[in-house]
Design an enzyme around this catalytic site. Sequence first.
Site, short mmCIF file in Angstrom:
data_model
loop_
_atom_site.label_atom_id
_atom_site.label_comp_id
_atom_site.label_asym_id
_atom_site.label_seq_id
_atom_site.Cartn_x
_atom_site.Cartn_y
_atom_site.Cartn_z
N GLN A 159 0.31 7.96 -12.73
CA GLN A 159 -0.16 6.66 -11.94
C GLN A 159 -1.60 6.43 -12.64
OE1 GLN A 159 -1.83 5.95 -7.96
NE2 GLN A 159 0.17 4.85 -7.78
N TYR B 154 -6.16 -3.47 -5.56
CA TYR B 154 -7.07 -3.10 -6.56
C TYR B 154 -6.68 -4.22 -7.88
CZ TYR B 154 -7.24 0.96 -4.04
OH TYR B 154 -7.69 1.90 -3.14
N GLY C 141 4.46 10.31 1.35
CA GLY C 141 2.76 10.71 1.11
C GLY C 141 2.16 11.77 1.98
#
Length: 393
Positions: free
Chosen positions: A98, A200, A345
Amino acid sequence: MSLFTPLKLGSITIQNRIGMSALTRNRSTETVPNEIMQKYYVQRAVGGAGLIVSEGTLITRQGSEWAQAPGIWDKSQVIGWKKIIDAVHEAGSKMYCQVNLTTTCIFNEEVDWGLSQLWHLGRLSHPQAPEQIAAGVPVYGPSAISARGGKFRFLPGAPGYVTPTAIDDPTVIIDQFKQAAINAKEAGFDGVELHGANGYIVHQFLDSTSNKRTDEWGGSVENRARFALETLKAMVEVWGPDVSLKISPAGGYNDMGMPLQETIDTYGYLLQEAEKLGLSYVTFVRYSAGQDPVIDGMHRATKHDVVATFSPFLKNTHIFVNSGVTPAEAEELVSSGTAAGVFFGVNIITHPDLVKRIKAGKPLDNVPDVHQFYGALGVDPALGYVDYKEAVY
């Protein structure tokens, strides 16, 4: 169980439909991947994860506050990642990088774990961050609009966001993403994931609240989606079908979010155009109360069913679902055909053997301590990282 059937993603096949989400952990050695990171990822590979997505990996020094976040802009970092990837492959898993321009030093008051990929912080950087100072460039964003909320807790006085300098030429950043994709291929990753979520740089260009540009990179839906699509095209030039995208249309985190119809129009167009690129998968990050901060007295997120709303825009691209997925729900999502796979996660942080536990029907009983998730200078990096117990089979 449908979760444990193989799946072809781009040019690879993963052994099951359970993935490890990108999770910022900050254990590198001054941005270089190291041995404890290798142990961490191999634990999850041995634990059965079909696909592992790396933590947010910096594509440049600009904007990073944490020296312990790994990068992929120089040779030493590529060598460090290669050791990890070789070990993950030997353990039977596949691994995507990523890619990020920088790592985040922002913490929402209500949620203390990060999500990251090939990544650029954009307006969420701070000029006093050590790596930002070392980079010698301003904090950049699509427009000169500061995000609201947030604290840089690792800086003296925990300052908030600043007004960024508007990016003059977005193609310069797109070129940085492309070089990071080239470096990821050299390191031996199986693919790359573009971080288009969580406020972001890619998300900032998409959202009309942070992008007020009047050139070809702002204004209309088509123009606001241009940065994401051009970045994906650049990565596809390097990787072919082994490129993926992560999006969070519900927004909220890091002061993001548009009215519902504008959200549908924006992300619907993005997904229709992205599908033409032949991506391996798109991850939908669902609405989460923990990523819905109250700013100026109002919730920031655009709460809606992300999966139901946006799945129809993808006819031939695999969909993965992320955020608050339980093992039982994961099986239902895959067996029903709603999703090709799921990402975990926090549960895979606290249970390195998560996949084996799900398959064996073992409970998820390791209690997370979010204060150890990110580590700290002077503290044993193993704590809350590679010291979680495995179930007895």
